[in-house]
Design a protein around this motif. Structure first.
Motif, PDB file in Angstrom:
ATOM      1  N   ASN A 134      55.864 -10.905 -60.016  1.00  0.00           N
ATOM      2  CA  ASN A 134      56.118 -12.263 -59.530  1.00  0.00           C
ATOM      3  C   ASN A 134      57.591 -12.654 -59.556  1.00  0.00           C
ATOM      4  O   ASN A 134      57.923 -13.833 -59.557  1.00  0.00           O
ATOM      5  CB  ASN A 134      55.307 -13.279 -60.335  1.00  0.00           C
ATOM      6  N   VAL A 135      58.453 -11.693 -59.630  1.00  0.00           N
ATOM      7  CA  VAL A 135      59.880 -11.997 -59.593  1.00  0.00           C
ATOM      8  C   VAL A 135      60.448 -11.393 -58.310  1.00  0.00           C
ATOM      9  O   VAL A 135      60.825 -10.225 -58.283  1.00  0.00           O
ATOM     10  CB  VAL A 135      60.618 -11.447 -60.824  1.00  0.00           C
ATOM     11  N   TYR A 136      60.484 -12.170 -57.211  1.00  0.00           N
ATOM     12  CA  TYR A 136      60.991 -11.697 -55.927  1.00  0.00           C
ATOM     13  C   TYR A 136      62.335 -12.344 -55.691  1.00  0.00           C
ATOM     14  O   TYR A 136      62.431 -13.566 -55.625  1.00  0.00           O
ATOM     15  CB  TYR A 136      60.005 -12.060 -54.805  1.00  0.00           C
ATOM     16  N   PHE A 137      63.323 -11.528 -55.641  1.00  0.00           N
ATOM     17  CA  PHE A 137      64.648 -12.109 -55.551  1.00  0.00           C
ATOM     18  C   PHE A 137      65.427 -11.675 -54.322  1.00  0.00           C
ATOM     19  O   PHE A 137      66.535 -12.126 -54.124  1.00  0.00           O
ATOM     20  CB  PHE A 137      65.469 -11.791 -56.804  1.00  0.00           C
ATOM     21  N   TYR A 138      64.874 -10.770 -53.513  1.00  0.00           N
ATOM     22  CA  TYR A 138      65.571 -10.395 -52.281  1.00  0.00           C
ATOM     23  C   TYR A 138      64.567 -10.289 -51.140  1.00  0.00           C
ATOM     24  O   TYR A 138      63.560  -9.601 -51.262  1.00  0.00           O
ATOM     25  CB  TYR A 138      66.305  -9.060 -52.419  1.00  0.00           C
ATOM     26  N   SER A 139      64.858 -10.969 -50.043  1.00  0.00           N
ATOM     27  CA  SER A 139      64.074 -10.851 -48.808  1.00  0.00           C
ATOM     28  C   SER A 139      64.995 -10.373 -47.702  1.00  0.00           C
ATOM     29  O   SER A 139      66.160 -10.774 -47.633  1.00  0.00           O
ATOM     30  CB  SER A 139      63.454 -12.198 -48.418  1.00  0.00           C
ATOM     31  N   SER A 140      64.472  -9.533 -46.858  1.00  0.00           N
ATOM     32  CA  SER A 140      65.278  -8.994 -45.759  1.00  0.00           C
ATOM     33  C   SER A 140      65.429 -10.026 -44.659  1.00  0.00           C
ATOM     34  O   SER A 140      64.726 -11.046 -44.601  1.00  0.00           O
ATOM     35  CB  SER A 140      64.605  -7.750 -45.188  1.00  0.00           C
ATOM     36  N   ASP A 141      66.374  -9.760 -43.771  1.00  0.00           N
ATOM     37  CA  ASP A 141      66.423 -10.521 -42.528  1.00  0.00           C
ATOM     38  C   ASP A 141      65.191 -10.190 -41.692  1.00  0.00           C
ATOM     39  O   ASP A 141      64.541  -9.155 -41.875  1.00  0.00           O
ATOM     40  CB  ASP A 141      67.679 -10.164 -41.733  1.00  0.00           C
ATOM     41  N   ILE A 142      64.875 -11.073 -40.772  1.00  0.00           N
ATOM     42  CA  ILE A 142      63.717 -10.849 -39.904  1.00  0.00           C
ATOM     43  C   ILE A 142      64.052  -9.789 -38.864  1.00  0.00           C
ATOM     44  O   ILE A 142      65.115  -9.842 -38.219  1.00  0.00           O
ATOM     45  CB  ILE A 142      63.288 -12.166 -39.229  1.00  0.00           C
ATOM     46  N   CYS A 143      63.160  -8.833 -38.704  1.00  0.00           N
ATOM     47  CA  CYS A 143      63.349  -7.740 -37.741  1.00  0.00           C
ATOM     48  C   CYS A 143      62.284  -7.857 -36.647  1.00  0.00           C
ATOM     49  O   CYS A 143      61.100  -7.643 -36.918  1.00  0.00           O
ATOM     50  CB  CYS A 143      63.249  -6.387 -38.448  1.00  0.00           C
ATOM     51  N   PRO A 144      62.674  -8.234 -35.431  1.00  0.00           N
ATOM     52  CA  PRO A 144      61.674  -8.332 -34.356  1.00  0.00           C
ATOM     53  C   PRO A 144      61.238  -6.941 -33.891  1.00  0.00           C
ATOM     54  O   PRO A 144      62.077  -6.083 -33.602  1.00  0.00           O
ATOM     55  CB  PRO A 144      62.413  -9.082 -33.239  1.00  0.00           C
ATOM     56  N   ILE A 145      59.933  -6.712 -33.838  1.00  0.00           N
ATOM     57  CA  ILE A 145      59.376  -5.441 -33.381  1.00  0.00           C
ATOM     58  C   ILE A 145      58.502  -5.722 -32.164  1.00  0.00           C
ATOM     59  O   ILE A 145      57.551  -6.503 -32.246  1.00  0.00           O
ATOM     60  CB  ILE A 145      58.532  -4.755 -34.477  1.00  0.00           C
ATOM     61  N   ARG A 146      58.811  -5.107 -31.077  1.00  0.00           N
ATOM     62  CA  ARG A 146      57.996  -5.248 -29.872  1.00  0.00           C
ATOM     63  C   ARG A 146      58.002  -3.926 -29.122  1.00  0.00           C
ATOM     64  O   ARG A 146      58.955  -3.151 -29.229  1.00  0.00           O
ATOM     65  CB  ARG A 146      58.512  -6.357 -28.962  1.00  0.00           C
ATOM     66  N   ARG A 147      56.945  -3.699 -28.385  1.00  0.00           N
ATOM     67  CA  ARG A 147      56.886  -2.490 -27.587  1.00  0.00           C
ATOM     68  C   ARG A 147      57.630  -2.715 -26.288  1.00  0.00           C
ATOM     69  O   ARG A 147      57.410  -3.719 -25.599  1.00  0.00           O
ATOM     70  CB  ARG A 147      55.449  -2.081 -27.295  1.00  0.00           C
ATOM     71  N   ILE A 148      58.497  -1.798 -25.956  1.00  0.00           N
ATOM     72  CA  ILE A 148      59.274  -1.884 -24.729  1.00  0.00           C
ATOM     73  C   ILE A 148      58.692  -0.910 -23.717  1.00  0.00           C
ATOM     74  O   ILE A 148      58.531   0.273 -24.003  1.00  0.00           O
ATOM     75  CB  ILE A 148      60.759  -1.555 -24.989  1.00  0.00           C
TER      76      ILE A 148
END
Length: 354
Positions: A134-148
């Protein structure tokens, strides 16, 4: 002079400004983790405390401050495939992971890498990590994933403008909207043209009319494009020229005849005359031949103009020939012995052709 703030993951221990890279903490618990952040420079120093003592001077060990980030490790970007492997990248070890798609936690996904399916699981992905429950101290930036989707090839006629005529040389272009390193593959009537690998090709409608198609290949992803639709390329017949002669019938040595060139379409032709398939003159639609004894030959005509179609078909050859026998008229009278003052009747009879 560098000023830093000191604090632990669970809370601030002693937030002060210090002119050096070390600071004496007033109190600290065992196994606490402390961090030093250099203002806007963004570097981090982490310290593991091994005992409780007051005061404690903590030696520094420098790590990176990139935190966590989502990256695609299989296959390379962009995403033209069905399966993707995502990796929660961090410089920290022995972490616990959580994954999110469109801000909703993906329960059961607690490993450093996950595999997703496209296009069903397209979305905005994010991961977070912790060093304890329960100790979350780092979240990544949002990475958009889509099929091209792979690029689609299309074809167009570059020149000349339509309509196309039999005998035209036609330049065709294969357009693929993305990337520039394509090797082009061409087909005519579903048969590959191995010698053609350029973006444009030039064909002669005299013998290469047909259904054309193209697509692209390259080394990196996407390794090929979707094929173009079929493009039918064919020519219509050029206007027809014909030659007529006046007068009609048998032609005799010493006479003159007039040849007339007729072309079915348009009126702005410049006429060309051919004798035994060699160009003789240009200009008028009519040609006078005299004397016939010197002009026996095969005659043709053809039209030329500035706009398309630039020429007509060449006419069928017209053979001009001279009759060797020229009949002579005979004159006869109704009396054999004629004296001065007698009246006679003269009769003229035309000769007969042999």
């Amino acid at each position: 002079m560098l000023y830093v703030d000191w604090f632990t993951v669970l809370g601030v221990v002693d937030r002060v400004s210090s002119p050096s890279s070390t600071h004496v903490l007033a109190s600290i618990r065992d196994t606490d983790l402390a961090e030093c952040v250099e203002g806007s420079r963004g570097c981090s120093y982490w310290f593991r405390v091994s005992s409780v003592s007051v005061p404690v001077k903590l030696p520094s060990r420098r790590l990176y401050s990139t935190g966590a980030s989502v990256e695609i490790i299989s296959p390379c970007q962009p995403q033209y495939t069905v399966k993707l492997t995502l990796h929660c990248r961090s410089h920290y070890q022995h972490c616990m992971y959580r994954w999110y798609r469109d801000n909703i936690e993906l329960h059961g996904q607690t490993t450093e890498t996950i595999i997703i399916s496209l296009p069903e699981q397209t979305g905005h992905y994010q991961c977070s990590l912790s060093i304890g429950p329960n100790v979350y101290f780092y979240s990544s930036d949002i990475c958009p994933i889509r099929r091209i989707e792979k690029p689609s090839a299309s074809m167009k006629i570059v020149s000349p403008q339509e309509p196309l005529y039999t005998g035209d040389r036609v330049t065709i272009q294969c357009n693929i909207p993305e990337y520039t390193d394509w090797t082009y593959v061409w087909y005519r009537d579903n048969q590959q043209l191995p010698s053609e690998t350029s973006e444009t090709i030039t064909i002669s409608l005299q013998d290469k009319a047909g259904q054309y198609q193209c697509h692209g290949k390259r080394t990196c992803w996407p390794s090929q494009s979707y094929p173009s639709s079929y493009l039918p390329i064919s020519g219509i017949d050029l206007p027809i020229a014909s030659v007529r002669v006046s007068p009609h019938g048998l032609l005799y040595s010493g006479e003159s005849v007039t040849l007339q060139c007729d072309i079915s379409d348009y009126t702005d032709w410049t006429y060309r005359w051919y004798r035994n398939k060699k160009l003789q003159s240009s200009g008028s639609p009519s040609k006078i031949i005299t004397p016939l004894s010197d002009q026996v030959a095969l005659y043709q005509c053809q039209g030329r103009r500035t706009d398309r179609p630039k020429s007509s078909q060449r006419s069928v050859s017209l053979h001009i020939s001279v009759t060797d026998y020229q009949p002579k008229a005979t004159l006869s009278s109704d009396k054999q012995d004629i004296l001065t003052g007698d009246s006679v009747t003269l009769t003229s009879q035309p000769g007969q052709c042999l």
